[in-house]
Design an enzyme around this catalytic site. Structure first.
Site, PDB file in Angstrom:
ATOM      1  CB  VAL A  85      -0.946  -0.033   1.187  1.00  0.00           C
ATOM      2  CG1 VAL A  85      -1.812   1.142   1.137  1.00  0.00           C
ATOM      3  CG2 VAL A  85      -1.752  -0.999   1.379  1.00  0.00           C
ATOM      4  CE  LYS A  86       4.183   5.143  -4.923  1.00  0.00           C
ATOM      5  NZ  LYS A  86       4.534   5.262  -6.500  1.00  0.00           N
TER       6      LYS A  86
END
Length: 217
Positions: free
Chosen positions: A86-87
């Site tokens: 997850v960025k």
């Protein structure tokens, strides 16, 4: 050093993967838009397609800017595939979300990093990856590679486990410079990766070898 490709283009990802040196993929909303991929369902489908090509981390960026929404979106993204990282952008809300997701065992990539102070905070929050943007710093006459070196020193001083993922790569020299100073990962366009292979002396040397070989035939 791990090699990631920075794109949402499936053909480029397949081409890089076929080289046998690809370790992962990074994407962002701009790269998705470049491929004319819009809408939650289409974007999620595209992430799954990427994950089916590459057996490695695939950074999928949240769109939300509020902590609670970032967490909800991050949890949903992580459920898409085991390869998803997850960025999350480097903001106060983003750091809170990174802390929450990290505590849940979900891998995160803290993005849009431009200072050593930001890198320190991200590591303290438990980010799996940190993405300093070299090229964008160079664009404003700052030292992008120097920032990576500074972060490397800080992380080594305190044995932070956060991996330095050098991003916003403009050319192959950025890649070799990052390798020299100890970046854990570099994410680059396919062209920059391919340019590492090329050298005029290799081309001329091969041409001469082939010419000489034909003489003996």
């Amino acid at each position: 050093m791990e090699f990631f490709i920075d794109t949402a283009n499936l053909s480029e990802i397949k081409e890089a993967n076929e080289m046998g040196i690809l370790d992962g993929v990074t994407t962002n909303p701009s790269l998705m838009a470049k491929e004319n991929i819009f809408g939650k369902e289409n974007i999620n489908k595209h992430y799954r397609q990427i994950c089916s090509i590459v057996n490695g981390p695939v950074s999928a960026e949240v769109i939300a800017t509020d902590y609670k929404e970032m967490v909800q979106e991050g949890l949903a993204l992580s459920d898409l595939h085991d390869n998803i990282v997850v960025k999350i952008p480097m903001t106060a809300e983003g750091i809170k979300a990174i802390r929450y997701l990290s505590d849940k065992g979900i891998r995160t990539n803290c993005t849009l990093v431009f200072s050593a102070g930001q890198a320190l905070i991200a590591a303290k929050a438990g980010a799996t990856y940190l993405s300093p943007f070299l090229g964008r710093l160079d664009d404003i006459s700052a030292d992008g590679v120097g920032l990576v070196a500074q972060i490397r020193t800080i992380y080594d001083n305190y044995q932070f486990s956060t991996k330095i993922l050098a991003a916003s790569i403009r050319h192959p020299m950025h890649i070799t410079q990052c390798a020299e100073i100890g970046a854990d990962v570099v994410t680059a366009p396919l062209k920059a990766i391919q340019q590492l292979i090329k050298h005029p002396l290799t081309d001329s040397g091969l041409a001469q070898f082939l010419k000489d070989a034909q003489k003996g035939g």
